[in-house]
Design a protein around this motif. Structure first.
Motif, PDB file in Angstrom:
ATOM      1  N   HIS A 128       0.830  -1.105   0.113  1.00 27.98           N
ATOM      2  CA  HIS A 128      -0.184  -0.004   0.044  1.00 27.98           C
ATOM      3  C   HIS A 128       1.030   1.335  -0.061  1.00 27.98           C
ATOM      4  CE1 HIS A 128      -3.107  -2.705   2.036  1.00 27.98           C
ATOM      5  NE2 HIS A 128      -3.212  -2.691   0.793  1.00 27.98           N
ATOM      6  N   GLN A 129       2.091   1.233   0.699  1.00 28.45           N
ATOM      7  CA  GLN A 129       2.906   2.359   0.963  1.00 28.45           C
ATOM      8  C   GLN A 129       3.527   2.628  -0.407  1.00 28.45           C
ATOM      9  OE1 GLN A 129       5.928   2.002   3.875  1.00 28.45           O
ATOM     10  NE2 GLN A 129       4.032   1.831   5.682  1.00 28.45           N
ATOM     11  N   LEU A 138       7.345   9.014  -6.288  1.00 24.47           N
ATOM     12  CA  LEU A 138       8.803   8.508  -5.700  1.00 24.47           C
ATOM     13  C   LEU A 138       9.207   7.085  -6.390  1.00 24.47           C
ATOM     14  CD1 LEU A 138       7.550   9.094  -1.970  1.00 24.47           C
ATOM     15  CD2 LEU A 138       9.799  10.040  -3.127  1.00 24.47           C
ATOM     16  N   ASN A 139      10.370   7.074  -6.805  1.00 23.36           N
ATOM     17  CA  ASN A 139      10.883   5.703  -7.061  1.00 23.36           C
ATOM     18  C   ASN A 139      10.809   4.639  -6.217  1.00 23.36           C
ATOM     19  OD1 ASN A 139      11.958   6.886  -9.448  1.00 23.36           O
ATOM     20  ND2 ASN A 139      13.836   7.699  -8.277  1.00 23.36           N
ATOM     21  N   VAL A 140       9.896   3.586  -6.709  1.00 21.09           N
ATOM     22  CA  VAL A 140       9.962   2.424  -5.840  1.00 21.09           C
ATOM     23  C   VAL A 140      10.425   1.005  -6.670  1.00 21.09           C
ATOM     24  CG1 VAL A 140       8.070   3.186  -4.689  1.00 21.09           C
ATOM     25  CG2 VAL A 140       7.628   1.853  -6.525  1.00 21.09           C
ATOM     26  N   GLY A 286      22.579   6.582  -8.658  1.00 21.44           N
ATOM     27  CA  GLY A 286      22.228   7.939  -8.707  1.00 21.44           C
ATOM     28  C   GLY A 286      20.913   8.128  -8.464  1.00 21.44           C
ATOM     29  N   LYS A 287      19.860   7.379  -8.121  1.00 23.15           N
ATOM     30  CA  LYS A 287      18.564   7.604  -7.974  1.00 23.15           C
ATOM     31  C   LYS A 287      18.144   7.251  -6.474  1.00 23.15           C
ATOM     32  CE  LYS A 287      15.745   6.138 -11.242  1.00 23.15           C
ATOM     33  NZ  LYS A 287      15.108   5.457 -12.218  1.00 23.15           N
ATOM     34  N   TYR A 288      17.151   7.975  -5.929  1.00 20.21           N
ATOM     35  CA  TYR A 288      16.684   7.915  -4.599  1.00 20.21           C
ATOM     36  C   TYR A 288      15.414   7.004  -4.915  1.00 20.21           C
ATOM     37  CZ  TYR A 288      19.766  11.899  -2.757  1.00 20.21           C
ATOM     38  OH  TYR A 288      20.726  12.356  -2.535  1.00 20.21           O
ATOM     39  N   TYR A 289      15.483   5.975  -3.836  1.00 21.86           N
ATOM     40  CA  TYR A 289      14.273   5.065  -3.890  1.00 21.86           C
ATOM     41  C   TYR A 289      13.513   5.145  -2.640  1.00 21.86           C
ATOM     42  CZ  TYR A 289      15.584   2.924  -8.157  1.00 21.86           C
ATOM     43  OH  TYR A 289      16.012   2.647  -9.680  1.00 21.86           O
ATOM     44  N   PHE A 290      12.127   5.201  -2.383  1.00 21.17           N
ATOM     45  CA  PHE A 290      11.438   4.946  -1.270  1.00 21.17           C
ATOM     46  C   PHE A 290      11.384   3.623  -0.799  1.00 21.17           C
ATOM     47  CE2 PHE A 290       7.436   3.657   0.653  1.00 21.17           C
ATOM     48  CZ  PHE A 290       7.279   4.215   1.565  1.00 21.17           C
ATOM     49  N   CYS A 291      11.916   3.379   0.400  1.00 22.74           N
ATOM     50  CA  CYS A 291      11.961   1.819   1.173  1.00 22.74           C
ATOM     51  C   CYS A 291      10.507   1.745   2.001  1.00 22.74           C
ATOM     52  CB  CYS A 291      12.966   1.852   1.870  1.00 22.74           C
ATOM     53  SG  CYS A 291      13.425   0.349   2.661  1.00 22.74           S
ATOM     54  N   GLU A 292      10.465   2.554   2.953  1.00 21.37           N
ATOM     55  CA  GLU A 292       9.404   2.250   3.631  1.00 21.37           C
ATOM     56  C   GLU A 292       8.972   3.431   4.711  1.00 21.37           C
ATOM     57  OE1 GLU A 292       9.407  -0.762   6.800  1.00 21.37           O
ATOM     58  OE2 GLU A 292      11.745  -0.911   6.820  1.00 21.37           O
ATOM     59  N   LEU A 293       7.645   3.512   4.962  1.00 17.67           N
ATOM     60  CA  LEU A 293       7.486   4.570   6.101  1.00 17.67           C
ATOM     61  C   LEU A 293       7.132   3.765   7.138  1.00 17.67           C
ATOM     62  CD1 LEU A 293       5.924   7.359   7.200  1.00 17.67           C
ATOM     63  CD2 LEU A 293       4.042   6.618   5.847  1.00 17.67           C
TER      64      LEU A 293
END
Length: 400
Positions: A128-129, A138-140, A286-293
């Protein structure tokens, strides 16, 4: 009348950080220790954090007895003259409080989802996140879900290796089995670890593996309308015993990645979360990735408090209807921090030597245990170190 706070969690260092943060605004503090067992052989009579002069009283609650937390709060922690703020420091505690919010809200204030009918448990699920994060821009990483039911599972035949398994929700299985898997055999071993040492019924997220250049975390507070993110934690050394948590890190300002932070703020506001939170993200190629909230304060959040921005205090003030306008929301400069509990755990398990342990402690600008105004927890912590020194030294000699 003093504001009253109940801090509920598993880790003495995280609880101590929260204790001292809310003590800065004069809160009366009760601690609920989420313990593995009440057996005195496995649980110390008094945890390190509860030696703090800011703790009025503490109670034990067995983690596996989830139904016992709410009765304990209602019996021991209610104040007839005011509502008491609950600060959960653990995913299972967050979910437990949220699932019982209708019972608790008469007497307590606590982090919550302002948008109905969403729940904390729903938003703890990484799928869901990730879906919402992707919609925000955001990159995932791509991911597949494998369900374990009564210890049985089926690995999809079309997986593209390498992959990285992680619990769909951290409260269901902890961080067990999290490692790079280059083939189906590796993945099967990781899933078997979860079954044998964590749980026989859960869902596991199988993500595409990414080579991580740098890991980060950011701490923030949301009132449901605005989000405060004062700084970033850049991981220097990650604990091997406690995966995903920095043993040593650096606190840095948010300058340079404001666009990324704006998307993280949009994520929290879209969920409707009110409270303190932690976002894990990383940089790869070189890219930022969302991991978890994480819908709670992160384990290294005290580094932000030490830099002069007190997010837990902001939350307490907000819950009591007080203004936070005059509180610091940004800081300048950088500082290296060390999480002593991570150091101790890695030393206990032989991942670092005592010499390395001492080096991390001595070179840190920020530590979580010492406090010139609250000295007893450090004295107790140091006694633990001295008791373990001969035993851990002997283990290292035998291991060699």
């Amino acid at each position: 009348m003093k504001p009253k706070v109940v801090i509920i969690g598993h880790s003495y260092s995280s609880r101590l950080s929260l204790i001292r943060a809310v003590a800065q605004i004069g809160c009366e503090v009760t601690v609920v220790v989420m313990a593995q067992s009440k057996d005195k052989k496995s649980t110390p009579v008094k945890p390190i954090d509860c030696y703090s002069k800011y703790v009025s009283r503490f109670y034990y609650c067995v983690r596996r007895e989830r139904d016992s937390l709410v009765p304990l709060l209602l019996e021991k922690c209610v104040d007839p003259n005011q509502k008491v703020v609950l600060i959960p420091d653990g995913d299972d505690v967050v979910a437990n409080i949220d699932n019982n919010k209708d019972i608790l809200k008469e007497h307590f204030l606590f982090p919550h989802i302002a948008k109905e009918p969403s729940s904390m448990e729903y938003w703890m699920e990484k799928t869901h996140q990730k879906q919402l994060a992707k919609e925000i821009g955001l990159n995932v990483t791509n991911a597949t879900i494998v369900e374990i039911k009564d210890g049985q599972y089926t690995i999809p035949s079309d997986l593209q290796y390498p992959v990285f398994p992680k619990p769909l929700a951290t409260m269901n299985g902890g961080k067990g089995g999290m490692r790079r898997c280059d083939n189906a055999k590796d993945l099967s071993e990781a899933l078997d670890f979860i079954i044998n040492f964590r749980t026989r019924d859960t869902k596991v997220l199988i993500e595409d593996y990414k080579e991580i250049d740098t890991e980060y975390a950011l701490l923030g507070f949301s009132d449901g309308k605005e989000v405060v993110i004062p700084g970033i934690l850049e991981f220097i050394k990650v604990s091997r015993k406690n995966m995903g948590i920095a043993l040593q890190g650096k606190v840095i300002p948010v300058t340079g990645i404001e666009d990324l932070l704006e998307k993280f703020k949009q994520l929290v506001l879209a969920i409707g979360f009110v409270g303190v939170f932690d976002v894990d993200f990383y940089k790869s190629e070189g890219k930022y990735y969302f991991c978890e909230l994480n819908l709670r304060y992160g384990g290294s959040g005290y580094a932000i408090t030490k830099m002069g921005v007190n997010l837990p205090a902001m939350m307490v003030k907000h819950f009591y209807g007080e203004s936070i306008e005059a509180m610091n929301k940004t800081f300048a400069g950088e500082a290296v921090y060390v999480n002593e509990r991570m150091c101790l755990d890695d030393w206990d398990y032989g991942y670092i030597s005592y010499k390395e342990y001492r080096k991390y402690i001595k070179t840190a600008d920020i530590r979580f245990i010492p406090d010139a105004k609250d000295t007893l927890p450090e004295k107790v912590y140091n006694r633990v170190i001295m008791r373990r020194l001969p035993f851990n030294t002997l283990k290292r000699i035998i291991g060699k």
